[in-house]
Design a protein around this motif. Structure first.
Motif, PDB file in Angstrom:
ATOM      1  N   LEU A  15       0.823  -1.214   0.000  1.00 42.90           N
ATOM      2  CA  LEU A  15       0.000   0.000   0.000  1.00 42.90           C
ATOM      3  C   LEU A  15       0.856   1.262   0.000  1.00 42.90           C
ATOM      4  CD1 LEU A  15      -2.836  -1.004   2.492  1.00 42.90           C
ATOM      5  CD2 LEU A  15      -3.022  -0.705   0.025  1.00 42.90           C
ATOM      6  N   LEU A  16       1.909   1.271   0.800  1.00 47.24           N
ATOM      7  CA  LEU A  16       2.783   2.437   0.867  1.00 47.24           C
ATOM      8  C   LEU A  16       3.479   2.689  -0.464  1.00 47.24           C
ATOM      9  CD1 LEU A  16       3.967   4.619   2.736  1.00 47.24           C
ATOM     10  CD2 LEU A  16       5.814   3.027   3.231  1.00 47.24           C
ATOM     11  N   THR A  18       2.576   1.601  -3.426  1.00 44.51           N
ATOM     12  CA  THR A  18       1.580   1.958  -4.434  1.00 44.51           C
ATOM     13  C   THR A  18       1.187   3.417  -4.307  1.00 44.51           C
ATOM     14  OG1 THR A  18       0.721  -0.300  -4.423  1.00 44.51           O
ATOM     15  CG2 THR A  18      -0.700   1.388  -5.359  1.00 44.51           C
ATOM     16  N   TYR A  19       0.984   3.881  -3.093  1.00 41.02           N
ATOM     17  CA  TYR A  19       0.608   5.280  -2.893  1.00 41.02           C
ATOM     18  C   TYR A  19       1.730   6.211  -3.325  1.00 41.02           C
ATOM     19  CZ  TYR A  19      -0.591   9.695  -0.792  1.00 41.02           C
ATOM     20  OH  TYR A  19      -0.851  11.015  -0.609  1.00 41.02           O
ATOM     21  N   LEU A  20       2.968   5.903  -2.902  1.00 39.18           N
ATOM     22  CA  LEU A  20       4.084   6.785  -3.227  1.00 39.18           C
ATOM     23  C   LEU A  20       4.366   6.833  -4.728  1.00 39.18           C
ATOM     24  CD1 LEU A  20       6.540   6.006  -0.308  1.00 39.18           C
ATOM     25  CD2 LEU A  20       5.156   8.049  -0.628  1.00 39.18           C
ATOM     26  N   GLY A  22       2.375   5.805  -7.164  1.00 40.63           N
ATOM     27  CA  GLY A  22       1.199   6.280  -7.885  1.00 40.63           C
ATOM     28  C   GLY A  22       1.062   7.782  -7.810  1.00 40.63           C
ATOM     29  N   ASN A  23       1.260   8.342  -6.634  1.00 43.19           N
ATOM     30  CA  ASN A  23       1.178   9.786  -6.466  1.00 43.19           C
ATOM     31  C   ASN A  23       2.263  10.483  -7.277  1.00 43.19           C
ATOM     32  OD1 ASN A  23       0.188  12.158  -5.529  1.00 43.19           O
ATOM     33  ND2 ASN A  23       0.971  11.949  -3.456  1.00 43.19           N
ATOM     34  N   GLU A  41      -9.220  12.822  -5.847  1.00 44.76           N
ATOM     35  CA  GLU A  41      -8.039  12.873  -4.976  1.00 44.76           C
ATOM     36  C   GLU A  41      -7.012  11.834  -5.440  1.00 44.76           C
ATOM     37  OE1 GLU A  41      -7.485  14.827  -2.241  1.00 44.76           O
ATOM     38  OE2 GLU A  41      -9.312  15.919  -2.754  1.00 44.76           O
ATOM     39  N   ILE A  43      -5.262   9.555  -3.850  1.00 44.01           N
ATOM     40  CA  ILE A  43      -5.431   8.196  -3.321  1.00 44.01           C
ATOM     41  C   ILE A  43      -6.609   7.494  -3.984  1.00 44.01           C
ATOM     42  CG2 ILE A  43      -6.842   8.824  -1.334  1.00 44.01           C
ATOM     43  CD1 ILE A  43      -4.072   6.236  -1.284  1.00 44.01           C
ATOM     44  N   GLU A  44      -7.659   8.242  -4.287  1.00 42.11           N
ATOM     45  CA  GLU A  44      -8.805   7.654  -4.983  1.00 42.11           C
ATOM     46  C   GLU A  44      -8.438   7.316  -6.423  1.00 42.11           C
ATOM     47  OE1 GLU A  44     -11.819  10.576  -4.520  1.00 42.11           O
ATOM     48  OE2 GLU A  44     -12.246  10.049  -2.446  1.00 42.11           O
ATOM     49  N   ILE A  46      -5.471   6.462  -7.467  1.00 36.37           N
ATOM     50  CA  ILE A  46      -4.643   5.256  -7.400  1.00 36.37           C
ATOM     51  C   ILE A  46      -5.526   4.038  -7.178  1.00 36.37           C
ATOM     52  CG2 ILE A  46      -2.845   4.085  -6.074  1.00 36.37           C
ATOM     53  CD1 ILE A  46      -1.698   6.912  -5.522  1.00 36.37           C
ATOM     54  N   ALA A  47      -6.533   4.180  -6.321  1.00 36.72           N
ATOM     55  CA  ALA A  47      -7.446   3.064  -6.065  1.00 36.72           C
ATOM     56  C   ALA A  47      -8.219   2.696  -7.325  1.00 36.72           C
ATOM     57  CB  ALA A  47      -8.402   3.417  -4.933  1.00 36.72           C
TER      58      ALA A  47
END
Length: 110
Positions: A15-16, A18-20, A22-23, A41, A43-44, A46-47
């Motif tokens: 998750l970390l 992917t967030y980093l 992806g952002n 947003e 995070i959304e 990326i989801a």
């Protein structure tokens, strides 16, 4: 380290990362996902991208399994057909050999 602890750490790391990543990719490429004239947003976004990836993976896996499952089924059906053809052609010889074996068998000494 227990399985549960390893699984939990793997999920957190995934998750970390992917967030980093992806952002970072969304900001570098300047990509924005817009729904009803509102930017989603990060995070959304990326989801949503991850959900689309999972859907593509499931569809691809389903196609892969169905194609190879069909090939295996056809192969097994062909082998079964050949076995039945072999038995149907050679059954008189097999029966004659079984009868000869029964007649020529030495009696047991019990």
């Amino acid at each position: 380290m227990s399985f549960t602890k390893s699984l939990f750490l793997a999920i957190i790391a995934t998750l970390l990362l992917t967030y980093l990543f992806g952002n970072t990719m969304f900001s570098w490429l300047g990509v924005d996902i817009v729904i009803d004239d509102h930017a989603v947003e990060p995070i959304e976004a990326i989801a949503i991208a991850a959900l689309i990836g999972v859907i593509f993976f499931i569809v691809g896996l389903t196609l892969f399994i169905s194609v190879f499952g069909t090939l295996i089924l056809v192969f097994l059906a062909a082998l079964t057909g050949l076995a039945f053809v072999g038995l149907s052609v050679f059954w008189p010889m097999l029966l004659l050999g079984f009868v000869i074996w029964l007649l020529c068998k030495e009696p047991s000494t019990e």
